[in-house]
Design a protein around this motif. Structure first.
Motif, PDB file in Angstrom:
ATOM      1  N   ARG A 186      36.422  13.144  -6.878  1.00 14.88           N
ATOM      2  CA  ARG A 186      36.402  14.542  -6.425  1.00 14.88           C
ATOM      3  C   ARG A 186      37.652  15.276  -6.892  1.00 14.88           C
ATOM      4  O   ARG A 186      37.584  16.444  -7.255  1.00 14.88           O
ATOM      5  CB  ARG A 186      36.305  14.621  -4.907  1.00 14.88           C
ATOM      6  N   ARG A 214      29.189  24.714 -10.595  1.00 15.58           N
ATOM      7  CA  ARG A 214      30.115  25.702 -11.155  1.00 15.58           C
ATOM      8  C   ARG A 214      29.677  27.067 -10.673  1.00 15.58           C
ATOM      9  O   ARG A 214      28.491  27.389 -10.733  1.00 15.58           O
ATOM     10  CB  ARG A 214      30.087  25.682 -12.685  1.00 15.58           C
ATOM     11  N   VAL A 274      37.242  16.421 -10.362  1.00 15.47           N
ATOM     12  CA  VAL A 274      36.181  17.422 -10.535  1.00 15.47           C
ATOM     13  C   VAL A 274      36.562  18.770  -9.930  1.00 15.47           C
ATOM     14  O   VAL A 274      36.382  19.809 -10.552  1.00 15.47           O
ATOM     15  CB  VAL A 274      34.852  16.920  -9.924  1.00 15.47           C
ATOM     16  N   HIS A 275      37.083  18.784  -8.714  1.00 17.82           N
ATOM     17  CA  HIS A 275      37.343  20.036  -7.998  1.00 17.82           C
ATOM     18  C   HIS A 275      38.436  20.839  -8.695  1.00 17.82           C
ATOM     19  O   HIS A 275      39.562  20.384  -8.820  1.00 17.82           O
ATOM     20  CB  HIS A 275      37.750  19.750  -6.555  1.00 17.82           C
ATOM     21  N   ARG A 325      34.646  24.897  -9.552  1.00 21.39           N
ATOM     22  CA  ARG A 325      33.816  23.735  -9.854  1.00 21.39           C
ATOM     23  C   ARG A 325      34.062  22.734  -8.738  1.00 21.39           C
ATOM     24  O   ARG A 325      35.207  22.449  -8.393  1.00 21.39           O
ATOM     25  CB  ARG A 325      34.179  23.128 -11.204  1.00 21.39           C
ATOM     26  N   GLY A 351      32.136  19.278  -6.165  1.00 19.40           N
ATOM     27  CA  GLY A 351      31.140  18.225  -6.059  1.00 19.40           C
ATOM     28  C   GLY A 351      31.662  16.921  -6.605  1.00 19.40           C
ATOM     29  O   GLY A 351      32.754  16.854  -7.129  1.00 19.40           O
ATOM     30  N   TRP A 352      30.851  15.897  -6.464  1.00 16.78           N
ATOM     31  CA  TRP A 352      31.195  14.657  -7.156  1.00 16.78           C
ATOM     32  C   TRP A 352      29.953  14.041  -7.752  1.00 16.78           C
ATOM     33  O   TRP A 352      29.931  13.719  -8.924  1.00 16.78           O
ATOM     34  CB  TRP A 352      32.042  13.719  -6.298  1.00 16.78           C
ATOM     35  N   GLN A 369      27.510  18.344  -9.172  1.00 14.07           N
ATOM     36  CA  GLN A 369      28.618  19.241  -9.469  1.00 14.07           C
ATOM     37  C   GLN A 369      28.104  20.660  -9.651  1.00 14.07           C
ATOM     38  O   GLN A 369      27.079  20.882 -10.291  1.00 14.07           O
ATOM     39  CB  GLN A 369      29.357  18.767 -10.710  1.00 14.07           C
ATOM     40  N   ASP A 407      36.432  24.415 -18.258  1.00 15.78           N
ATOM     41  CA  ASP A 407      36.723  24.073 -16.873  1.00 15.78           C
ATOM     42  C   ASP A 407      37.767  25.023 -16.309  1.00 15.78           C
ATOM     43  O   ASP A 407      38.658  25.469 -17.032  1.00 15.78           O
ATOM     44  CB  ASP A 407      37.265  22.646 -16.776  1.00 15.78           C
TER      45      ASP A 407
END
Length: 160
Positions: A69, A93, A72-73, A85, A87-88, A91, A5
């Motif tokens: 979010r 990349r 994830v972001h 990266r 989205g929720w 997602q 990540d």
């Protein structure tokens, strides 16, 4: 080889920004439903059930989406590439080599200015479109734009 990540989270204020945007949209939907409910005659039970369901779905969305979010972001850049990266539910990349970067821009809408947030858009020669990093602290966004601009100017190639 596993893809790790990106290291950097967006600004924590982005959670409040996403919450406010979602809440505004759901309140608008709810207000339209209340208007329809007050203007109809006869049986209102179906409208009341729909109003209740909208309230529950909206509340769940407003409570869950911003936190999700935020986890994830992520974003990162190094001497060779920019990596995002986002989205929720869906997602995405994205990795853009510095040699492919054509422009680097910042943007701040009125609501983002209120929350002291900025967005960075990295445009490349890719058919997939630009990389976007939403919800950055303005100082981080300005620093990222300055460093990417300096590094891409020093990178050989024509970004195509």
């Amino acid at each position: 080889m596993a893809l790790r990540d990106p290291a950097n989270l967006v600004c924590p204020r982005a959670r409040w920004y996403w919450t406010t945007r979602a809440l505004g949209c759901w309140l608008l939907v709810w207000a339209v439903q209340v208007f329809v409910l007050t203007q109809t005659h006869g049986s209102r039970s179906a409208n009341l059930v729909l109003l209740g369901l909208t309230g529950l779905v909206g509340l769940a969305h407003v409570l869950v989406m911003p936190q999700w979010r935020y986890r994830v972001h992520r974003w990162e850049y190094n001497s060779t590439a920019v990596y995002t990266r986002a989205g929720w539910f869906n997602q995405t990349r994205r990795i853009a080599p510095l040699s492919r970067i054509q422009t680097v821009d910042t943007e701040r809408g009125p609501l983002e200015q209120l929350f002291r947030l900025s967005n960075v858009t990295v445009t490349t020669a890719s058919a997939a479109g630009p990389l976007r990093i939403h919800g950055l602290d303005p100082a981080d966004a300005d620093r990222l734009v300055a460093e990417l601009t300096a590094r891409t100017a020093a990178s050989p190639g024509d970004a195509t």
